[in-house]
Write an enzyme that holds these catalytic residues in place. Structure first.
Site, short mmCIF file in Angstrom:
data_model
loop_
_atom_site.label_atom_id
_atom_site.label_comp_id
_atom_site.label_asym_id
_atom_site.label_seq_id
_atom_site.Cartn_x
_atom_site.Cartn_y
_atom_site.Cartn_z
N LYS A 183 61.48 41.65 18.12
CA LYS A 183 62.32 41.54 19.35
C LYS A 183 62.34 42.96 19.84
O LYS A 183 62.11 43.04 21.18
CB LYS A 183 63.52 40.91 18.87
CG LYS A 183 63.40 39.23 18.45
CD LYS A 183 64.65 38.91 18.09
CE LYS A 183 64.52 37.56 17.53
NZ LYS A 183 65.70 36.91 17.04
N GLN A 207 71.40 38.65 14.41
CA GLN A 207 70.25 37.79 13.61
C GLN A 207 70.86 37.15 12.39
O GLN A 207 71.74 37.60 11.69
CB GLN A 207 69.29 38.93 13.16
CG GLN A 207 68.07 38.29 12.57
CD GLN A 207 67.26 37.53 13.39
OE1 GLN A 207 67.00 38.09 14.63
NE2 GLN A 207 66.73 36.37 13.12
N ASP A 218 71.44 34.82 22.92
CA ASP A 218 70.76 33.97 22.27
C ASP A 218 71.25 32.62 22.43
O ASP A 218 70.82 31.65 22.06
CB ASP A 218 71.10 34.35 20.78
CG ASP A 218 70.07 34.93 19.82
OD1 ASP A 218 68.99 34.88 20.35
OD2 ASP A 218 70.19 35.68 19.06
#
Ligand code: NAD
Length: 283
Positions: free
Chosen positions: A53, A97, A120
């Protein structure tokens, strides 16, 4: 006839390249997009995902910062860092994460991220907006799948879409996105009976159960589009999708591979959401 391949790696490269002018335009206005990634613990796969990412951001000029914590980090320390990032005007997107170490309350940590920086799309507010049909940030994996379907020209309106998996980060938002595009959606899960029968009725089948090779050719309607979200490690350390690619490709009309399918698109959507978050912060 073999199915047409939906190449997520190539499409993701295209998406990232197309974002570059927007990043440059924002930078010229003094708003260089910035992503903060929070990584707690030492799960090797999580480290790889975060590295990918960060690299994807760097490649197109999105600034990224990595906030790394040990596996024994306290929830208070994480929440404090998130609060600081919420306030930081140079940070437009925040990702936590997953999975978090078991002693942490994941829901509480995700809820602490400002919905305006939740690139996200995991925050309840963003999931609620999607449910209402007015999405702001959509979870990157289902958003990537939808982009793949559109790019391949797979018809959705009026078609039967079957999603295998009902998690809040993949299955549910995937089903909502397909619903929004006028598909008739069936959600299957671990308690579903007659899974194979339902799957075989799908014009679009999205497999997101995390069960290696669970979708075989007998579960696929000839000509259907099959998208494989699953990523599991097999005993010999290899990456496996939920779909038996070798047999399903002889029946399906379209198919996405693992690796090189949904994974790179997830990363590309994250970068896109970060750019959008930056634009929204100026609006
Ligand atoms: P999860 O474990 O939270 O959810 C799995 C879902 O599958 C559950 O809803 C469960 O009911 C269902 N399920 C499990 N076994 C089943 C079975 N035998 N039959 C029918 N349904 C079954 O997982 P998740 O976070 O939603 O992720 C799903 C998969 O997608 C995993 O393999 C994960 O690694 C992968 N994933 C990939 C990406 C990517 O970028 N490629 C991103 C996120 C998740």
């Amino acid at each position: 006839m073999a199915a047409r391949l939906i190449d997520g790696k190539a499409l993701a490269a295209q998406v990232r390249a197309q974002l570059k002018p927007a990043v440059e335009a924002l930078a010229a206005r003094g708003a260089r997009p910035g992503l903060a990634a929070i990584l707690a613990g030492d799960d090797p796969a999580s480290h790889v995902y975060v590295r990918n990412k960060v690299r994807a951001c760097d490649e197109i000029g999105v600034r990224s910062e990595l906030h790394q914590f040990g596996a024994d980090v306290s929830e208070a320390a994480l929440l404090e860092r998130i609060a600081g990032l919420n306030r930081d005007p140079a940070v437009h997107g925040i990702l936590v994460q997953l999975p978090l170490p078991a002693h942490l309350d994941g829901e509480r940590v995700l809820a602490a991220v400002s919905p305006a920086k939740d690139v996200d799309g995991f925050h309840a507010e963003n999931l609620g907006l999607l449910t209402r049909g007015t999405p702001r940030f959509v979870a990157c994996t289902p958003a990537g799948v939808l982009r793949m379907l559109d790019h391949a020209g797979v018809p959705l309106a009026g078609r039967h879409a079957v999603v295998i998996g009902r998690s809040s980060i993949v299955g549910k938002p995937m089903a909502l996105l397909l619903l929004q595009r006028d598909a008739t959606v069936t959600i299957c899960h671990s308690k579903t009976s007659r899974l194979a029968e339902l799957a075989r009725q799908a014009d679009v089948l999205v497999a997101a159960a995390g069960r290696p090779l669970m979708v075989g050719a007998v579960m696929v309607k000839p000509g259907a589009c099959v998208i494989d979200v699953g990523t599991s490690r097999t005993a010999d350390g290899k990456l496996s999708g939920d779909v038996d690619f070798a047999t399903v490709r002889t029946v399906a009309g379209w198919i996405s591979p693992v690796p090189g399918g949904v994974g790179p698109m997830t990363v590309a959507m994250l970068v896109e959401n970060t750019v959008r978050a930056t634009e929204l912060s100026l609006a």
